[in-house]
Design a protein around this motif. Structure first.
Motif, PDB file in Angstrom:
ATOM      1  N   VAL A   6      -4.484   5.044   4.736  1.00 33.35           N
ATOM      2  CA  VAL A   6      -3.745   4.146   3.857  1.00 33.35           C
ATOM      3  C   VAL A   6      -3.832   2.694   4.311  1.00 33.35           C
ATOM      4  O   VAL A   6      -4.077   1.790   3.509  1.00 33.35           O
ATOM      5  CB  VAL A   6      -2.260   4.581   3.776  1.00 33.35           C
TER       6      VAL A   6
ATOM      7  N   VAL B 118       1.217   4.585  -2.542  1.00 35.11           N
ATOM      8  CA  VAL B 118       1.141   5.959  -2.036  1.00 35.11           C
ATOM      9  C   VAL B 118       2.403   6.739  -2.394  1.00 35.11           C
ATOM     10  O   VAL B 118       2.343   7.916  -2.760  1.00 35.11           O
ATOM     11  CB  VAL B 118       0.909   5.949  -0.511  1.00 35.11           C
TER      12      VAL B 118
ATOM     13  N   ILE C 154      -1.518  13.055  -5.061  1.00 36.10           N
ATOM     14  CA  ILE C 154      -2.167  13.176  -3.751  1.00 36.10           C
ATOM     15  C   ILE C 154      -1.309  14.101  -2.885  1.00 36.10           C
ATOM     16  O   ILE C 154      -0.128  14.323  -3.165  1.00 36.10           O
ATOM     17  CB  ILE C 154      -2.345  11.812  -3.040  1.00 36.10           C
TER      18      ILE C 154
ATOM     19  N   ARG D 261       0.831  -1.208   0.000  1.00 34.96           N
ATOM     20  CA  ARG D 261       0.000   0.000   0.000  1.00 34.96           C
ATOM     21  C   ARG D 261       0.869   1.263   0.000  1.00 34.96           C
ATOM     22  O   ARG D 261       0.575   2.241  -0.705  1.00 34.96           O
ATOM     23  CB  ARG D 261      -0.930  -0.008   1.210  1.00 34.96           C
TER      24      ARG D 261
ATOM     25  N   LEU E   4       2.153   7.926  -6.007  1.00 37.16           N
ATOM     26  CA  LEU E   4       1.170   9.001  -6.145  1.00 37.16           C
ATOM     27  C   LEU E   4       1.689  10.311  -5.566  1.00 37.16           C
ATOM     28  O   LEU E   4       1.433  11.390  -6.107  1.00 37.16           O
ATOM     29  CB  LEU E   4      -0.134   8.601  -5.453  1.00 37.16           C
TER      30      LEU E   4
ATOM     31  N   PHE F 230      -9.273   0.360  -0.454  1.00 43.88           N
ATOM     32  CA  PHE F 230      -7.968   0.938  -0.787  1.00 43.88           C
ATOM     33  C   PHE F 230      -7.769   0.994  -2.301  1.00 43.88           C
ATOM     34  O   PHE F 230      -7.310   2.004  -2.843  1.00 43.88           O
ATOM     35  CB  PHE F 230      -6.848   0.129  -0.138  1.00 43.88           C
TER      36      PHE F 230
ATOM     37  N   TYR G 142      -6.595   6.321 -10.066  1.00 47.55           N
ATOM     38  CA  TYR G 142      -5.449   6.929 -10.760  1.00 47.55           C
ATOM     39  C   TYR G 142      -4.850   6.009 -11.830  1.00 47.55           C
ATOM     40  O   TYR G 142      -3.714   6.192 -12.249  1.00 47.55           O
ATOM     41  CB  TYR G 142      -4.354   7.283  -9.740  1.00 47.55           C
TER      42      TYR G 142
ATOM     43  N   ILE H  26      -1.446  13.142   3.842  1.00 48.31           N
ATOM     44  CA  ILE H  26      -2.314  11.967   3.923  1.00 48.31           C
ATOM     45  C   ILE H  26      -2.112  11.232   5.251  1.00 48.31           C
ATOM     46  O   ILE H  26      -0.983  11.103   5.738  1.00 48.31           O
ATOM     47  CB  ILE H  26      -2.051  11.020   2.731  1.00 48.31           C
TER      48      ILE H  26
ATOM     49  N   PHE I   5      -7.032   4.505  -4.190  1.00 45.26           N
ATOM     50  CA  PHE I   5      -5.649   4.820  -4.567  1.00 45.26           C
ATOM     51  C   PHE I   5      -5.146   4.141  -5.845  1.00 45.26           C
ATOM     52  O   PHE I   5      -4.087   4.516  -6.331  1.00 45.26           O
ATOM     53  CB  PHE I   5      -4.708   4.452  -3.419  1.00 45.26           C
TER      54      PHE I   5
END
Length: 399
Positions: free
Chosen positions: A351, A333, A342, A329, A336, A359, A367, A346, A363
Protein backbone atom coordinates in the motif's frame (compact mmCIF):
# COMPACT_ATOMS: atom_id res chain seq x y z
CA UNK A 1 46.41 57.92 31.03
CA UNK A 2 50.02 58.75 31.98
CA UNK A 3 49.18 62.44 32.45
CA UNK A 4 46.32 61.59 34.77
CA UNK A 5 48.49 59.17 36.81
CA UNK A 6 51.36 61.64 36.92
CA UNK A 7 49.10 64.40 38.18
CA UNK A 8 47.77 62.11 40.90
CA UNK A 9 51.37 61.21 41.95
CA UNK A 10 52.41 64.85 42.18
CA UNK A 11 49.25 65.71 44.09
CA UNK A 12 49.86 62.88 46.58
CA UNK A 13 53.45 64.03 47.20
CA UNK A 14 52.34 67.59 47.81
CA UNK A 15 49.56 66.47 50.16
CA UNK A 16 52.01 64.53 52.33
CA UNK A 17 53.77 67.81 53.21
CA UNK A 18 50.57 69.53 54.45
CA UNK A 19 49.09 69.49 58.00
CA UNK A 20 46.71 66.61 58.77
CA UNK A 21 43.46 68.58 58.54
CA UNK A 22 44.51 70.04 55.20
CA UNK A 23 45.55 66.57 54.00
CA UNK A 24 42.05 65.25 54.77
CA UNK A 25 40.54 68.06 52.78
CA UNK A 26 42.79 67.33 49.84
CA UNK A 27 41.93 63.61 49.97
CA UNK A 28 38.25 64.47 49.83
CA UNK A 29 39.03 66.61 46.79
CA UNK A 30 40.94 63.72 45.18
CA UNK A 31 38.11 61.25 45.82
CA UNK A 32 35.55 63.62 44.35
CA UNK A 33 37.80 64.13 41.31
CA UNK A 34 38.17 60.36 40.73
CA UNK A 35 34.45 59.68 41.25
CA UNK A 36 33.50 62.40 38.77
CA UNK A 37 35.97 61.01 36.21
CA UNK A 38 34.65 57.48 36.63
CA UNK A 39 31.05 58.67 36.49
CA UNK A 40 31.76 60.51 33.25
CA UNK A 41 33.37 57.39 31.74
CA UNK A 42 30.51 55.13 32.87
CA UNK A 43 27.92 57.55 31.54
CA UNK A 44 29.71 57.67 28.18
CA UNK A 45 29.80 53.85 27.96
CA UNK A 46 26.16 53.59 28.98
CA UNK A 47 25.19 56.08 26.29
CA UNK A 48 27.10 54.09 23.67
CA UNK A 49 25.57 50.82 24.88
CA UNK A 50 22.11 52.39 24.84
CA UNK A 51 22.66 53.61 21.27
CA UNK A 52 23.75 50.14 20.10
CA UNK A 53 20.79 48.40 21.77
CA UNK A 54 18.37 50.98 20.39
CA UNK A 55 19.79 50.61 16.87
CA UNK A 56 19.62 46.81 16.93
CA UNK A 57 15.99 46.94 18.06
CA UNK A 58 14.70 49.77 15.88
CA UNK A 59 16.72 49.25 12.69
CA UNK A 60 17.53 45.53 12.71
CA UNK A 61 14.36 44.11 14.19
CA UNK A 62 15.95 42.37 17.18
CA UNK A 63 14.03 41.94 20.41
CA UNK A 64 15.31 43.94 23.37
CA UNK A 65 16.60 40.76 25.00
CA UNK A 66 18.43 39.69 21.81
CA UNK A 67 19.93 43.15 21.35
CA UNK A 68 21.19 43.25 24.94
CA UNK A 69 22.63 39.76 24.58
CA UNK A 70 24.38 40.70 21.34
CA UNK A 71 25.98 43.79 22.87
CA UNK A 72 26.93 42.07 26.13
CA UNK A 73 28.56 39.04 24.54
CA UNK A 74 30.23 40.66 21.55
CA UNK A 75 33.07 43.15 21.47
CA UNK A 76 31.42 45.79 19.32
CA UNK A 77 31.55 49.56 19.32
CA UNK A 78 29.31 51.60 17.01
CA UNK A 79 30.06 55.29 16.71
CA UNK A 80 27.37 56.49 14.35
CA UNK A 81 24.53 55.01 12.31
CA UNK A 82 25.89 55.95 8.85
CA UNK A 83 28.10 52.85 8.39
CA UNK A 84 25.47 50.64 9.95
CA UNK A 85 22.78 51.98 7.63
CA UNK A 86 24.98 51.34 4.60
CA UNK A 87 25.39 47.67 5.57
CA UNK A 88 21.65 47.21 6.07
CA UNK A 89 20.95 48.92 2.77
CA UNK A 90 23.47 46.66 1.00
CA UNK A 91 21.88 43.49 2.41
CA UNK A 92 18.37 44.59 1.46
CA UNK A 93 19.49 45.50 -2.06
CA UNK A 94 20.87 41.96 -2.41
CA UNK A 95 17.59 40.29 -1.52
CA UNK A 96 17.84 39.70 2.21
CA UNK A 97 14.53 39.78 4.06
CA UNK A 98 14.07 41.64 7.34
CA UNK A 99 13.91 38.37 9.27
CA UNK A 100 17.15 37.15 7.66
CA UNK A 101 18.90 40.41 8.53
CA UNK A 102 17.68 40.15 12.14
CA UNK A 103 19.03 36.62 12.39
CA UNK A 104 22.40 37.57 10.89
CA UNK A 105 22.87 40.65 13.07
CA UNK A 106 21.69 38.80 16.17
CA UNK A 107 24.34 36.12 15.64
CA UNK A 108 27.09 38.35 14.26
CA UNK A 109 26.52 42.03 15.08
CA UNK A 110 30.08 42.69 13.85
CA UNK A 111 28.63 42.43 10.34
CA UNK A 112 27.35 45.98 10.79
CA UNK A 113 30.95 47.22 11.01
CA UNK A 114 31.86 45.73 7.61
CA UNK A 115 32.54 47.89 4.56
CA UNK A 116 29.86 46.95 2.00
CA UNK A 117 31.97 47.42 -1.13
CA UNK A 118 35.35 46.26 0.16
CA UNK A 119 34.36 43.47 2.55
CA UNK A 120 30.92 42.17 1.62
CA UNK A 121 30.68 42.59 -2.16
CA UNK A 122 33.66 40.28 -2.99
CA UNK A 123 31.95 37.42 -1.13
CA UNK A 124 28.71 37.94 -3.04
CA UNK A 125 30.54 38.13 -6.37
CA UNK A 126 32.50 34.94 -5.64
CA UNK A 127 29.36 32.99 -4.79
CA UNK A 128 27.65 34.25 -7.93
CA UNK A 129 30.64 33.05 -9.96
CA UNK A 130 30.22 29.49 -8.70
CA UNK A 131 26.54 29.47 -9.64
CA UNK A 132 24.80 30.53 -6.43
CA UNK A 133 21.51 32.32 -7.05
CA UNK A 134 20.34 35.41 -5.20
CA UNK A 135 18.22 33.29 -2.85
CA UNK A 136 21.10 30.78 -2.41
CA UNK A 137 23.40 33.58 -1.27
CA UNK A 138 20.96 34.94 1.28
CA UNK A 139 20.41 31.42 2.67
CA UNK A 140 24.15 30.72 2.84
CA UNK A 141 24.88 33.87 4.84
CA UNK A 142 21.77 33.52 6.98
CA UNK A 143 22.80 29.98 7.88
CA UNK A 144 26.48 30.96 8.24
CA UNK A 145 26.67 34.66 9.21
CA UNK A 146 30.27 34.16 10.32
CA UNK A 147 31.21 33.97 6.62
CA UNK A 148 30.38 37.66 6.29
CA UNK A 149 33.08 38.64 8.78
CA UNK A 150 35.77 36.24 7.53
CA UNK A 151 38.22 36.78 4.71
CA UNK A 152 37.09 35.77 1.22
CA UNK A 153 40.61 34.76 0.15
CA UNK A 154 41.76 33.09 3.37
CA UNK A 155 38.52 31.46 4.53
CA UNK A 156 35.71 31.18 1.98
CA UNK A 157 37.71 30.26 -1.13
CA UNK A 158 39.91 27.56 0.53
CA UNK A 159 36.79 25.85 1.87
CA UNK A 160 35.14 26.05 -1.51
CA UNK A 161 38.20 24.46 -3.10
CA UNK A 162 38.33 21.47 -0.74
CA UNK A 163 34.60 20.78 -1.15
CA UNK A 164 34.83 21.23 -4.93
CA UNK A 165 37.79 18.84 -5.19
CA UNK A 166 35.63 16.18 -3.60
CA UNK A 167 32.15 16.85 -4.98
CA UNK A 168 33.28 18.23 -8.39
CA UNK A 169 29.93 19.88 -9.12
CA UNK A 170 29.51 23.56 -8.20
CA UNK A 171 25.82 22.88 -7.75
CA UNK A 172 26.57 20.40 -4.96
CA UNK A 173 29.11 22.77 -3.42
CA UNK A 174 26.46 25.48 -3.17
CA UNK A 175 24.11 22.95 -1.55
CA UNK A 176 26.78 22.08 1.04
CA UNK A 177 27.43 25.76 1.78
CA UNK A 178 23.72 26.25 2.43
CA UNK A 179 23.73 23.34 4.89
CA UNK A 180 27.12 23.94 6.45
CA UNK A 181 27.39 24.66 10.17
CA UNK A 182 29.04 27.68 11.71
CA UNK A 183 32.52 26.20 11.50
CA UNK A 184 34.28 24.23 8.81
CA UNK A 185 37.64 22.94 10.10
CA UNK A 186 39.56 21.92 7.01
CA UNK A 187 41.86 19.48 8.84
CA UNK A 188 38.98 17.63 10.52
CA UNK A 189 37.09 17.41 7.24
CA UNK A 190 40.09 15.98 5.38
CA UNK A 191 41.01 13.48 8.11
CA UNK A 192 37.43 12.24 8.50
CA UNK A 193 37.20 11.89 4.73
CA UNK A 194 40.32 9.70 4.74
CA UNK A 195 38.94 7.64 7.64
CA UNK A 196 35.73 6.79 5.76
CA UNK A 197 37.74 5.76 2.71
CA UNK A 198 39.92 3.60 4.97
CA UNK A 199 36.95 1.58 6.26
CA UNK A 200 35.71 0.96 2.71
CA UNK A 201 32.98 3.56 2.22
CA UNK A 202 32.74 4.32 -1.53
CA UNK A 203 33.05 7.81 -2.94
CA UNK A 204 29.38 7.97 -3.92
CA UNK A 205 28.21 7.35 -0.33
CA UNK A 206 30.70 9.81 1.13
CA UNK A 207 29.36 12.39 -1.31
CA UNK A 208 25.85 11.52 -0.12
CA UNK A 209 26.87 12.11 3.51
CA UNK A 210 28.76 15.34 2.81
CA UNK A 211 25.95 16.78 0.72
CA UNK A 212 23.17 15.72 3.06
CA UNK A 213 24.80 16.65 6.38
CA UNK A 214 28.22 18.35 5.98
CA UNK A 215 28.51 19.11 9.70
CA UNK A 216 29.01 15.37 10.36
CA UNK A 217 32.34 15.56 8.55
CA UNK A 218 33.45 18.57 10.60
CA UNK A 219 33.50 16.73 13.93
CA UNK A 220 36.65 16.35 15.98
CA UNK A 221 38.53 13.41 14.46
CA UNK A 222 38.45 11.16 17.54
CA UNK A 223 34.72 11.64 18.09
CA UNK A 224 34.01 10.97 14.41
CA UNK A 225 36.08 7.75 14.44
CA UNK A 226 34.24 6.58 17.58
CA UNK A 227 30.87 7.00 15.84
CA UNK A 228 32.01 5.16 12.72
CA UNK A 229 33.38 2.27 14.81
CA UNK A 230 30.04 2.00 16.60
CA UNK A 231 28.25 1.69 13.26
CA UNK A 232 30.77 -0.88 12.03
CA UNK A 233 30.39 -2.97 15.19
CA UNK A 234 26.61 -3.07 14.68
CA UNK A 235 27.20 -4.94 11.44
CA UNK A 236 26.40 -2.22 8.90
CA UNK A 237 27.92 -2.76 5.47
CA UNK A 238 30.19 0.21 4.53
CA UNK A 239 29.16 -0.19 0.89
CA UNK A 240 25.47 0.43 1.67
CA UNK A 241 23.59 3.71 2.13
CA UNK A 242 22.39 2.57 5.57
CA UNK A 243 26.00 2.78 6.81
CA UNK A 244 26.39 6.53 6.27
CA UNK A 245 22.79 7.10 7.39
CA UNK A 246 23.65 5.39 10.68
CA UNK A 247 26.77 7.54 11.05
CA UNK A 248 24.60 10.63 10.62
CA UNK A 249 22.05 9.40 13.17
CA UNK A 250 24.68 8.72 15.83
CA UNK A 251 26.10 12.19 15.20
CA UNK A 252 22.73 13.87 15.66
CA UNK A 253 21.40 11.93 18.68
CA UNK A 254 22.86 12.25 22.15
CA UNK A 255 22.83 9.23 24.47
CA UNK A 256 19.90 10.76 26.35
CA UNK A 257 17.91 11.31 23.15
CA UNK A 258 18.74 7.80 21.94
CA UNK A 259 17.35 6.29 25.15
CA UNK A 260 14.21 8.40 24.75
CA UNK A 261 13.74 6.99 21.23
CA UNK A 262 14.15 3.46 22.56
CA UNK A 263 11.41 4.08 25.15
CA UNK A 264 9.19 5.45 22.39
CA UNK A 265 9.39 2.14 20.51
CA UNK A 266 9.02 0.06 23.66
CA UNK A 267 5.60 1.63 24.29
CA UNK A 268 4.32 -0.33 21.28
CA UNK A 269 5.70 -3.60 22.57
CA UNK A 270 9.01 -3.72 20.69
CA UNK A 271 11.90 -5.51 22.39
CA UNK A 272 15.40 -4.06 22.30
CA UNK A 273 16.48 -6.60 19.67
CA UNK A 274 13.50 -5.64 17.50
CA UNK A 275 14.34 -1.94 17.84
CA UNK A 276 17.93 -2.56 16.74
CA UNK A 277 16.62 -4.57 13.80
CA UNK A 278 14.39 -1.63 12.80
CA UNK A 279 17.39 0.69 13.09
CA UNK A 280 19.56 -1.55 10.91
CA UNK A 281 16.88 -1.63 8.21
CA UNK A 282 16.29 2.12 8.14
CA UNK A 283 18.48 4.19 10.51
CA UNK A 284 16.73 7.48 9.75
CA UNK A 285 13.55 6.22 11.43
CA UNK A 286 15.23 6.93 14.79
CA UNK A 287 15.31 10.66 14.03
CA UNK A 288 11.56 11.22 13.64
CA UNK A 289 9.73 13.08 16.37
CA UNK A 290 7.81 11.25 19.07
CA UNK A 291 4.59 12.98 17.98
CA UNK A 292 4.94 11.79 14.38
CA UNK A 293 5.86 8.27 15.46
CA UNK A 294 2.90 7.97 17.83
CA UNK A 295 0.40 9.38 15.32
CA UNK A 296 1.66 7.05 12.58
CA UNK A 297 1.50 3.98 14.81
CA UNK A 298 -1.94 4.93 16.14
CA UNK A 299 -3.31 5.28 12.62
CA UNK A 300 -1.75 2.15 11.14
CA UNK A 301 -2.33 -0.12 14.15
CA UNK A 302 -5.48 1.22 15.84
CA UNK A 303 -7.35 2.61 12.83
CA UNK A 304 -6.20 0.27 10.06
CA UNK A 305 -5.55 -2.89 12.07
CA UNK A 306 -2.01 -3.79 11.07
CA UNK A 307 0.08 -5.28 13.85
CA UNK A 308 3.11 -3.35 15.21
CA UNK A 309 5.30 -6.13 13.78
CA UNK A 310 3.79 -5.49 10.32
CA UNK A 311 4.86 -1.86 10.54
CA UNK A 312 8.31 -2.75 11.90
CA UNK A 313 8.98 -4.92 8.85
CA UNK A 314 8.79 -1.77 6.68
CA UNK A 315 10.32 0.93 8.96
CA UNK A 316 10.65 3.39 6.09
CA UNK A 317 6.92 4.11 6.57
CA UNK A 318 7.77 5.99 9.78
CA UNK A 319 9.41 8.62 7.61
CA UNK A 320 6.50 8.97 5.17
CA UNK A 321 4.06 11.86 5.45
CA UNK A 322 0.97 10.83 7.36
CA UNK A 323 -1.26 13.47 5.75
CA UNK A 324 0.10 13.43 2.20
CA UNK A 325 0.81 9.72 1.68
CA UNK A 326 -0.31 7.33 4.39
CA UNK A 327 -3.84 8.57 5.06
CA UNK A 328 -4.91 9.12 1.40
CA UNK A 329 -3.76 5.64 0.39
CA UNK A 330 -5.22 3.96 3.45
CA UNK A 331 -8.54 5.72 2.87
CA UNK A 332 -8.75 4.08 -0.53
CA UNK A 333 -7.78 0.69 0.93
CA UNK A 334 -10.41 1.05 3.67
CA UNK A 335 -13.18 1.54 1.13
CA UNK A 336 -12.03 -1.42 -0.96
CA UNK A 337 -11.89 -3.60 2.14
CA UNK A 338 -15.35 -2.55 3.34
CA UNK A 339 -16.80 -3.32 -0.07
CA UNK A 340 -15.04 -6.68 -0.20
CA UNK A 341 -13.06 -5.79 -3.34
CA UNK A 342 -9.67 -6.71 -1.83
CA UNK A 343 -8.63 -9.22 0.83
CA UNK A 344 -7.88 -8.25 4.43
CA UNK A 345 -4.41 -9.85 4.32
CA UNK A 346 -3.03 -7.01 2.19
CA UNK A 347 0.52 -6.09 3.09
CA UNK A 348 1.48 -2.67 4.35
CA UNK A 349 4.37 -2.53 1.91
CA UNK A 350 1.98 -3.07 -1.02
CA UNK A 351 0.00 0.00 0.00
CA UNK A 352 2.62 2.54 1.07
CA UNK A 353 5.85 1.72 -0.76
CA UNK A 354 4.85 1.78 -4.50
CA UNK A 355 5.08 4.99 -6.50
CA UNK A 356 1.93 7.07 -6.78
CA UNK A 357 1.45 5.97 -10.39
CA UNK A 358 1.69 2.29 -9.45
CA UNK A 359 -0.65 2.74 -6.46
CA UNK A 360 -3.28 4.43 -8.61
CA UNK A 361 -3.10 1.62 -11.16
CA UNK A 362 -3.45 -1.12 -8.51
CA UNK A 363 -6.05 0.39 -6.19
CA UNK A 364 -7.87 3.24 -7.92
CA UNK A 365 -8.08 2.81 -11.69
CA UNK A 366 -8.65 -0.94 -11.35
CA UNK A 367 -11.79 -0.41 -9.23
CA UNK A 368 -13.08 2.84 -10.70
CA UNK A 369 -16.20 1.26 -12.16
CA UNK A 370 -17.27 -0.27 -8.84
CA UNK A 371 -16.31 2.84 -6.78
CA UNK A 372 -16.28 5.96 -9.04
CA UNK A 373 -15.32 8.30 -6.18
CA UNK A 374 -12.03 6.58 -5.33
CA UNK A 375 -9.89 9.14 -7.15
CA UNK A 376 -11.65 12.05 -5.43
CA UNK A 377 -11.17 10.26 -2.10
CA UNK A 378 -7.47 9.77 -2.82
CA UNK A 379 -7.06 13.45 -3.70
CA UNK A 380 -8.88 14.53 -0.54
CA UNK A 381 -11.86 16.06 -2.36
CA UNK A 382 -14.30 13.81 -0.49
CA UNK A 383 -14.00 11.89 2.77
CA UNK A 384 -15.05 8.49 4.01
CA UNK A 385 -18.24 9.80 5.59
CA UNK A 386 -19.66 10.74 2.18
CA UNK A 387 -22.69 8.64 1.10
CA UNK A 388 -21.83 5.58 -0.97
CA UNK A 389 -18.71 4.48 0.88
CA UNK A 390 -20.49 2.48 3.57
CA UNK A 391 -17.96 3.68 6.15
CA UNK A 392 -18.88 3.08 9.79
CA UNK A 393 -15.61 4.19 11.44
CA UNK A 394 -14.63 0.73 12.62
CA UNK A 395 -11.32 0.46 14.40
CA UNK A 396 -8.83 -2.12 13.23
CA UNK A 397 -10.53 -2.64 9.89
CA UNK A 398 -7.93 -5.23 8.86
CA UNK A 399 -8.24 -7.18 12.11
Amino acid sequence: MFGFSGARLALNMSVSLLPLNEQLGMFRFQSLFVIRSLSSSIASNLNKHSFVVSYLVNSCGLTLKSAQSATNNKNISFQSPERLDSVLRFLKEHGFTNSQISKIVGNRPQVLLAHPEKTLLPKFEFLRCIGASRSDISLIFCRNPFLLVRSTERFLIPRYEIIKSFLVSNEKVVLVLKRMGRTFPVNCFSNNLSYLRGVGVPQSLISHLVTDCPSVMCQEVGKFAEGVKKVTNLGFDPSKTAFVDAVRVFYKLSNKTWEHKMKMYRRWGFSEDEIWLIFRKHPICMTISEEKFMRTMDFLVCKMGWQPADVARVPVVYCLSLERRIMPRCSVVRVLLLKGLIKADIRLSSVLIPSEKHFLEMFVIKYQEQVPQLLELFKGKVDLTEPGFGFDDKSGILG
